[in-house]
Scaffold this motif. Structure first.
Motif, mmCIF file in Angstrom:
data_model
loop_
_atom_site.group_PDB
_atom_site.id
_atom_site.type_symbol
_atom_site.label_atom_id
_atom_site.label_comp_id
_atom_site.label_asym_id
_atom_site.label_seq_id
_atom_site.Cartn_x
_atom_site.Cartn_y
_atom_site.Cartn_z
ATOM 1 N N PHE A 361 0.835 -1.200 0.000
ATOM 2 C CA PHE A 361 0.000 0.000 0.000
ATOM 3 C C PHE A 361 0.876 1.259 0.000
ATOM 4 N N THR A 362 1.921 1.279 0.841
ATOM 5 C CA THR A 362 2.827 2.437 0.880
ATOM 6 C C THR A 362 3.514 2.639 -0.455
ATOM 7 N N LEU A 363 3.928 1.554 -1.089
ATOM 8 C CA LEU A 363 4.583 1.644 -2.399
ATOM 9 C C LEU A 363 3.643 2.260 -3.434
ATOM 10 N N LEU A 364 2.421 1.750 -3.529
ATOM 11 C CA LEU A 364 1.465 2.280 -4.494
ATOM 12 C C LEU A 364 1.097 3.727 -4.168
ATOM 13 N N LYS A 365 0.901 4.026 -2.896
ATOM 14 C CA LYS A 365 0.531 5.383 -2.493
ATOM 15 C C LYS A 365 1.621 6.380 -2.874
ATOM 16 N N ASN A 366 2.879 6.019 -2.605
ATOM 17 C CA ASN A 366 3.972 6.947 -2.926
ATOM 18 C C ASN A 366 4.112 7.144 -4.427
ATOM 19 N N LEU A 367 3.973 6.058 -5.201
ATOM 20 C CA LEU A 367 4.071 6.191 -6.659
ATOM 21 C C LEU A 367 2.940 7.061 -7.195
ATOM 22 N N LEU A 368 1.724 6.816 -6.704
ATOM 23 C CA LEU A 368 0.584 7.626 -7.164
ATOM 24 C C LEU A 368 0.733 9.079 -6.723
ATOM 25 N N GLU A 369 1.154 9.299 -5.497
ATOM 26 C CA GLU A 369 1.318 10.660 -4.985
ATOM 27 C C GLU A 369 2.371 11.406 -5.788
ATOM 28 N N ASN A 370 3.465 10.711 -6.112
ATOM 29 C CA ASN A 370 4.513 11.351 -6.923
ATOM 30 C C ASN A 370 3.987 11.688 -8.315
ATOM 31 N N ALA A 371 3.183 10.759 -8.886
ATOM 32 C CA ALA A 371 2.634 11.015 -10.222
ATOM 33 C C ALA A 371 1.645 12.176 -10.201
ATOM 34 N N ILE A 372 0.809 12.268 -9.166
ATOM 35 C CA ILE A 372 -0.164 13.370 -9.052
ATOM 36 C C ILE A 372 0.553 14.713 -8.960
#
Length: 458
Positions: A361-372
């Motif tokens: 979850f942390t991995l996906l959240k950080n990748l999505l947050e960086n992309a946003i």
């Protein structure tokens, strides 16, 4: 008894004792065996040996035995009821004979029946007797030498004489073996284990100030070399982790100095009537940095992970839902796409990986947050899931080739980022991917950037 030297010496001692005991028991069993085969072999060897010592005159007639055989004449004289010999010609006539009674050979049957090489048996005076015939050829004539003896006589020789002599010989052999080879084994083990003591002393001398040291394997026994090499590899990992932690502490201290200085300045300005908004902004920024530092520290410790089968689509959905408010504020759409999954071998079309659910979850959240943070307003950030990989893609300005090599560095921030993050998000993702055995990479797209997480090849 944990000493290797003691264990080897005890094993050697037990082996010698068992060997000697086995030999004694086997010899005792053989000597006490009264089967006909055993006596036939003995009497045949005795007869063959004496037949070779016959002496003939010039005319080819046997006249007796040589000096080597005559020294045993007393045996035939004193034991005439248990041991005897005779020499027959081709007609069965006795030419030479030991001083045995007439009943002795009469009990064995007519001599003409024994004119062939081989063993025979009979009974005399209530004792089982075994005999053997040896053919001696001389001057074109054949002579038949017969030797016979009682079972009790041969048993006496073996049990009363041979067995004690053999037992003493075995005892002397075992004592010599224990002393000579025991000392040699001890000295050899001391010499072989000396390099291990040196390696142990070298390992004890390694400390955080000398973690770069390595154990030498030049004189280490071949069987111990893999253990020493594994220890050296463990030291390399320890040194690498130690250096990373040192760099991390230095970088963290540097990064925290700026917000602390700003907070100090804001506190000083508050005395002049400035509002607390800027102070709260700096505190929030510092709080985010500290939180990401803690996440990075946790992601670096693989023992914190609990692996279990995890649905990638469900985990991605949770991360998207968590960041919905952030994406709405940035006017960026989020989506989860299953690529090439429907119609796969799994009937439900799901993709399941062994992973720690919280770390994923942390991995996906950080990748999505960086992309946003890098995606322009009105664009789409998508999570694309395949059987052996998943990726997060934005439609932003992307990064240059020079920036692409630095994107996973700690505290690195992209030029187009719209917030003031600590620059640790992708570093945390890298640690999580490595802990799972996955590969995290960045691939330029037109437009934007794709962050790919793939299962490492076997």
């Amino acid at each position: 008894m944990n000493s290797l030297t003691a264990k080897v010496l005890v094993a050697y001692l037990v082996g010698v004792v068992l060997t000697v005991a086995t030999l004694v028991l086997v010899f005792d069993g053989v000597t006490r065996w009264r089967g006909t085969l055993y006596f036939d072999e003995d009497i045949s060897e005795f007869a063959e040996e004496l037949s070779e010592k016959l002496v003939f005159d010039a005319s080819g007639m046997p006249v007796g035995f040589n000096a080597d055989a005559r020294q045993y004449d007393w045996m035939y004289l004193k034991l005439k009821d248990d041991l005897a010999y005779r020499l027959l010609d081709a007609s069965g006539r006795v030419v030479l004979a030991s001083p045995a009674s007439e009943d002795f050979w009469a009990a064995s049957g007519p001599g003409a029946q024994r004119l062939k090489q081989g063993n025979f048996s009979f009974e005399y005076a209530g004792q089982p007797m075994r005999g053997a015939t040896e053919v001696v050829r001389r001057g074109g004539r054949a002579w038949y030498f017969q030797q016979a003896g009682s079972a009790r006589l041969f048993e006496l020789f073996h049990v009363e004489f041979a067995m004690p002599f053999m037992s003493k010989g075995m005892g002397l052999f075992a004592t010599t073996l224990l002393l000579v080879f025991g000392v040699c084994a001890y000295l050899t083990l001391r010499r072989v284990l000396k390099p291990l003591h040196e390696v142990s002393a070298s390992a004890a001398a390694i400390s955080p100030r000398s973690v770069h040291g390595r154990l030498q394997i030049d004189r280490v026994p071949t069987e111990i070399v893999p253990l020493v090499e594994s220890f050296n590899r463990a030291l390399e990992r320890l040194e690498r982790g130690y250096r990373v932690q040192q760099e991390f502490l230095a970088t963290a201290a540097h990064e925290l100095k700026t917000p602390l200085a700003l907070i100090r300045a804001q506190v000083e300005l508050m005395a002049e009537g400035k509002g607390p908004d800027l102070l709260l902004q700096d505190v929030e920024h510092m709080t985010r940095q500290v939180q990401q530092l803690l996440l990075l520290a946790e992601a670096s410790e693989t023992q914190n992970y609990v692996f279990a089968p995890t649905d990638l689509e469900a985990a991605a959905g949770e991360a998207v839902e968590y960041l919905t408010r952030m994406s709405t504020a940035r006017e960026v759409a989020l989506d989860v796409v299953m690529v090439g999954v429907q119609g796969s071998e799994e009937p439900t079309g799901t993709v399941t990986w062994d992973a720690d659910r919280g770390a994923l979850f942390t991995l996906l959240k950080n990748l999505l947050e960086n992309a946003i943070q890098h995606a322009p307003a009105g664009s789409l950030v998508s999570v694309e899931i395949e059987a052996d990989r998943f990726s997060v893609r934005d439609r932003g300005p992307g990064v240059t080739p020079h920036q692409l090599s630095r994107i996973f560095g700690r505290f690195w921030r992209g030029a187009h980022r719209r917030d003031h993050g600590a620059g640790l998000g992708l570093a945390i993702c890298q640690e999580i991917a490595e802990a799972h055995g996955w590969q995290l990479s960045a691939q330029p797209e037109d437009p934007g950037l794709r962050m790919v997480v793939a299962k490492s090849p076997p």
